[in-house]
Design a protein around this motif. Structure first.
Motif, mmCIF file in Angstrom:
data_model
loop_
_atom_site.group_PDB
_atom_site.id
_atom_site.type_symbol
_atom_site.label_atom_id
_atom_site.label_comp_id
_atom_site.label_asym_id
_atom_site.label_seq_id
_atom_site.Cartn_x
_atom_site.Cartn_y
_atom_site.Cartn_z
ATOM 1 N N GLN A 162 0.837 -1.207 0.000
ATOM 2 C CA GLN A 162 0.000 0.000 0.000
ATOM 3 C C GLN A 162 0.870 1.255 0.000
ATOM 4 O O GLN A 162 0.551 2.235 -0.677
ATOM 5 C CB GLN A 162 -0.942 -0.015 1.198
ATOM 6 C CG GLN A 162 -1.996 -1.095 1.087
ATOM 7 C CD GLN A 162 -2.644 -1.433 2.409
ATOM 8 O OE1 GLN A 162 -2.118 -1.124 3.478
ATOM 9 N NE2 GLN A 162 -3.796 -2.087 2.342
ATOM 10 N N ARG A 163 1.979 1.230 0.744
ATOM 11 C CA ARG A 163 2.878 2.384 0.764
ATOM 12 C C ARG A 163 3.493 2.649 -0.608
ATOM 13 O O ARG A 163 3.719 3.788 -1.001
ATOM 14 C CB ARG A 163 3.984 2.182 1.794
ATOM 15 C CG ARG A 163 3.510 2.294 3.206
ATOM 16 C CD ARG A 163 4.676 2.260 4.181
ATOM 17 N NE ARG A 163 4.146 2.162 5.513
ATOM 18 C CZ ARG A 163 4.520 1.264 6.407
ATOM 19 N NH1 ARG A 163 5.476 0.413 6.125
ATOM 20 N NH2 ARG A 163 3.977 1.243 7.598
ATOM 21 N N LEU A 164 3.796 1.567 -1.341
ATOM 22 C CA LEU A 164 4.364 1.700 -2.688
ATOM 23 C C LEU A 164 3.280 1.915 -3.743
ATOM 24 O O LEU A 164 3.582 1.983 -4.933
ATOM 25 C CB LEU A 164 5.189 0.451 -3.029
ATOM 26 C CG LEU A 164 6.428 0.222 -2.169
ATOM 27 C CD1 LEU A 164 7.051 -1.138 -2.479
ATOM 28 C CD2 LEU A 164 7.436 1.344 -2.358
ATOM 29 N N ARG A 165 2.036 1.970 -3.296
ATOM 30 C CA ARG A 165 0.857 2.186 -4.151
ATOM 31 C C ARG A 165 0.653 1.060 -5.165
ATOM 32 O O ARG A 165 0.133 1.275 -6.253
ATOM 33 C CB ARG A 165 0.915 3.549 -4.805
ATOM 34 C CG ARG A 165 0.934 4.619 -3.732
ATOM 35 C CD ARG A 165 0.745 5.967 -4.269
ATOM 36 N NE ARG A 165 0.905 6.887 -3.135
ATOM 37 C CZ ARG A 165 0.097 7.882 -2.912
ATOM 38 N NH1 ARG A 165 -0.909 8.111 -3.678
ATOM 39 N NH2 ARG A 165 0.313 8.674 -1.885
ATOM 40 N N LEU A 166 1.095 -0.136 -4.792
ATOM 41 C CA LEU A 166 0.826 -1.318 -5.607
ATOM 42 C C LEU A 166 -0.561 -1.870 -5.290
ATOM 43 O O LEU A 166 -1.135 -2.622 -6.075
ATOM 44 C CB LEU A 166 1.887 -2.396 -5.365
ATOM 45 C CG LEU A 166 3.326 -1.988 -5.696
ATOM 46 C CD1 LEU A 166 4.299 -3.071 -5.258
ATOM 47 C CD2 LEU A 166 3.467 -1.674 -7.172
ATOM 48 N N GLU A 167 -1.049 -1.542 -4.110
ATOM 49 C CA GLU A 167 -2.408 -1.884 -3.681
ATOM 50 C C GLU A 167 -3.090 -0.585 -3.276
ATOM 51 O O GLU A 167 -2.424 0.362 -2.851
ATOM 52 C CB GLU A 167 -2.380 -2.823 -2.465
ATOM 53 C CG GLU A 167 -1.854 -4.201 -2.734
ATOM 54 C CD GLU A 167 -1.859 -5.074 -1.472
ATOM 55 O OE1 GLU A 167 -2.315 -4.619 -0.406
ATOM 56 O OE2 GLU A 167 -1.393 -6.212 -1.571
#
Length: 146
Positions: free
Chosen positions: A123-128
């Motif tokens: 989520q932090r890497l905006r993959l989710e």
């Protein structure tokens, strides 16, 4: 003046063992077992079990009973005088850290810290996608079945 970890009579050193994921701590006639991460699963004093079933941290989040998942139980430190055990648990919305300090004189100090869950790495890497959380902790207590 010098300090030592020598334990004075009539006390005995704090004993700690980890077997099959269970951590057992023994101090002056009592043995405490932590195996589910949620407080003590067993307390034996002078050969007699004091708990009818394991102690639990119970509560409701967002209208439902909290279901804790154990992340880890670790022996943080151990000397003849003291042992510190740390448990980390998580639920849908909260993280719970429990720190146990066992002293050679029989004192057991337990500290609980509850906090809101944070984003995972994906989520932090905006993959989710980032979840929309609403934190509602309606009730929280420690259940001690005797």
């Amino acid at each position: 003046m010098s300090f030592t970890d020598k334990v004075m009579t009539p006390f005995t050193p704090v004993e700690v063992e980890k077997v099959d994921g269970k951590i057992k701590v023994s101090v002056i006639g009592r043995t405490y077992t932590i195996d589910n991460g949620e407080f003590f699963s067993s307390i034996i004093a002078n050969g007699e079990e004091l708990l009818a079933s394991p102690m639990r941290v119970v509560g409701t989040e967002d209208g439902e009973e909290i279901v804790w998942k154990v992340r880890r139980n670790i022996i943080q430190s151990h000397t003849n005088e003291k042992a510190i055990i740390v448990s980390a648990l998580e639920s849908k919305m909260f993280d719970l850290n429990i720190s146990y300090e066992f002293n050679y004189d029989g004192l057991v100090n337990c500290k609980l810290r509850i906090m809101t869950t944070s984003y995972n790495m994906a989520q932090r890497l905006r993959l989710e996608p980032w979840p929309t959380w609403k934190y509602q902790l309606e009730k929280l207590w420690i259940e001690v079945p005797m």
